[in-house]
Design a protein around this motif. Structure first.
Motif, PDB file in Angstrom:
ATOM      1  N   UNK A 169       2.835  25.618 -25.601  1.00  0.00           N
ATOM      2  CA  UNK A 169       3.476  26.905 -25.392  1.00  0.00           C
ATOM      3  C   UNK A 169       2.515  28.026 -25.738  1.00  0.00           C
ATOM      4  N   UNK A 170       2.650  29.179 -25.084  1.00  0.00           N
ATOM      5  CA  UNK A 170       1.763  30.318 -25.363  1.00  0.00           C
ATOM      6  C   UNK A 170       2.177  31.002 -26.661  1.00  0.00           C
ATOM      7  N   UNK A 171       1.223  31.137 -27.568  1.00  0.00           N
ATOM      8  CA  UNK A 171       1.515  31.732 -28.878  1.00  0.00           C
ATOM      9  C   UNK A 171       0.470  32.792 -29.220  1.00  0.00           C
ATOM     10  N   UNK A 183       6.994  40.380 -21.138  1.00  0.00           N
ATOM     11  CA  UNK A 183       8.362  40.083 -20.735  1.00  0.00           C
ATOM     12  C   UNK A 183       8.443  38.849 -19.838  1.00  0.00           C
ATOM     13  N   UNK A 184       7.379  38.580 -19.081  1.00  0.00           N
ATOM     14  CA  UNK A 184       7.381  37.473 -18.129  1.00  0.00           C
ATOM     15  C   UNK A 184       5.966  36.916 -18.005  1.00  0.00           C
ATOM     16  N   UNK A 185       5.811  35.715 -17.433  1.00  0.00           N
ATOM     17  CA  UNK A 185       4.488  35.074 -17.362  1.00  0.00           C
ATOM     18  C   UNK A 185       3.412  35.940 -16.728  1.00  0.00           C
ATOM     19  N   UNK A 209       2.512  26.291 -13.259  1.00  0.00           N
ATOM     20  CA  UNK A 209       3.866  25.861 -13.581  1.00  0.00           C
ATOM     21  C   UNK A 209       4.855  27.026 -13.557  1.00  0.00           C
ATOM     22  N   UNK A 210       4.316  28.247 -13.706  1.00  0.00           N
ATOM     23  CA  UNK A 210       5.161  29.447 -13.636  1.00  0.00           C
ATOM     24  C   UNK A 210       5.156  30.044 -12.224  1.00  0.00           C
ATOM     25  N   UNK A 211       4.666  29.258 -11.260  1.00  0.00           N
ATOM     26  CA  UNK A 211       4.606  29.673  -9.845  1.00  0.00           C
ATOM     27  C   UNK A 211       3.671  30.862  -9.643  1.00  0.00           C
ATOM     28  N   UNK A 212       2.597  30.916 -10.416  1.00  0.00           N
ATOM     29  CA  UNK A 212       1.584  31.956 -10.274  1.00  0.00           C
ATOM     30  C   UNK A 212       0.270  31.289  -9.898  1.00  0.00           C
ATOM     31  N   UNK A 256       3.624  33.064 -33.228  1.00  0.00           N
ATOM     32  CA  UNK A 256       4.930  33.324 -32.628  1.00  0.00           C
ATOM     33  C   UNK A 256       4.843  32.997 -31.139  1.00  0.00           C
ATOM     34  N   UNK A 257       5.867  32.358 -30.607  1.00  0.00           N
ATOM     35  CA  UNK A 257       5.894  32.060 -29.185  1.00  0.00           C
ATOM     36  C   UNK A 257       6.003  33.352 -28.391  1.00  0.00           C
ATOM     37  N   UNK A 258       5.102  33.508 -27.412  1.00  0.00           N
ATOM     38  CA  UNK A 258       5.084  34.747 -26.628  1.00  0.00           C
ATOM     39  C   UNK A 258       6.175  34.765 -25.576  1.00  0.00           C
TER      40      UNK A 258
END
Length: 311
Positions: A169-171, A183-185, A209-212, A256-258
């Motif tokens: 996870x992004x932290x 707010x979003x990927x 995985x985030x469709x980017x 902290x998880x972003x």
């Protein structure tokens, strides 16, 4: 297949050569071995005759290793060291056996080390030696019985069991997230990203995985999880890290998880060992123990088996 005896010089010849090679003179070797200088010279000469190559270049009263001698000295020195270590381990622990295990640094310190007392309590006769490795190696050239490995599959010529997958996870630090509007990927596209050298493509996989579709993701590069986690906690950027390795950091608030956007890694952790080494008692005991320890991490920990035999 056993090595033909003609390729196995006597121990007295090898120890004389190894000592002479280390000292680069016969006098120092003679003093170390408590024999005469002429005895060292004679043993080295006999070894040269047996293998058919000149190991020392002799110039009047001085001797110097030949190119072939220097290469041979490295191999013989390592072989004698391994024999000495094996003898020391046997004397120290004649019944339990020794397990020489290679581990991944952060996995070893953060996940494995806190659990090892349970293994040692259950098997008090086993001597466990740990060494860290960041990349694959050859079991034939290193005195190791097994290794913790992360990848798509075990190495060729080995057997192994899958231990677990991981969720990344992004932290970042709390201060970093307070000063960056995430707010979003897609918000991460212009953020400083921290990369692990062993998983250089992982940010790209996460964005996918985030469709980017991101053709090239740049940022600082780190060789270990610990330094990447420290950098993220210090506010240098966002790191993509395995949840199970940073639980303590998350609980303390150091990281902290972003975003609520975890990703299941396609690669896995394995315990691997050389083909045919599975019946060695310390390997068997450790394999059974770590399989139990990781039972809640993977639904069906299965024997991966031998992929190929190396000649």
């Amino acid at each position: 297949m056993a090595t033909p005896r003609r390729y196995l010089p006597s121990m007295s010849l090898l120890t004389a050569f190894e000592a002479a090679a280390r000292h680069e003179n016969f006098t120092g070797a003679a003093e170390e071995l408590s024999i005469s200088q002429s005895a060292v010279s004679r043993q080295v000469r006999l070894l040269e005759e047996q293998i058919g190559h000149q190991l020392f270049v002799r110039d009047k009263q001085a001797v110097k290793l030949s190119e072939a001698g220097a290469a041979y000295a490295r191999e013989i020195g390592e072989a004698l060291r391994r024999i000495g270590d094996a003898t020391l381990n046997l004397r120290a622990n004649p019944l339990g056996g020794t397990l020489n295990l290679a581990i991944l640094p952060t996995f070893g310190t953060r996940w494995l080390a806190p659990r090892l007392p349970r293994f040692l309590d259950a098997h008090p006769g086993i001597t466990l030696n740990l060494s860290t490795r960041l990349s694959a190696f050859d079991f034939k050239t290193e005195p190791l019985d097994a290794a913790i490995h992360f990848g798509d599959k075990p190495w060729p010529g080995t057997e192994g069991i899958e231990l677990m997958r991981e969720t990344v996870l992004p932290v970042a630090s709390r201060q970093f997230l307070e000063t960056h509007n995430i707010k979003e990927p897609s918000d991460l596209l212009n953020m400083p990203l921290l990369h692990l050298a062993s998983r250089a493509d992982q940010w790209g996989e996460w964005f996918a995985a985030q469709s980017l579709d991101i053709p090239n993701v740049r940022g600082m590069l780190f060789d270990q999880f610990a330094t990447a986690a420290q950098a993220a906690g210090s506010g240098l950027g966002l790191a993509l890290l395995p949840r199970f390795l940073i639980e303590t950091d998350l609980q303390r608030g150091d990281l902290v998880s972003a975003l609520d956007a975890p990703m299941r890694s396609r690669q896995r952790y394995f315990l691997v060992w050389p083909t045919g080494r599975d019946t060695y008692r310390p390997v068997s005991l450790f394999r059974n123990w770590i399989r139990t320890e990781t039972a809640d991490q993977i639904a069906t920990p299965n024997l991966v088996g031998q992929l190929s035999r190396t000649p």
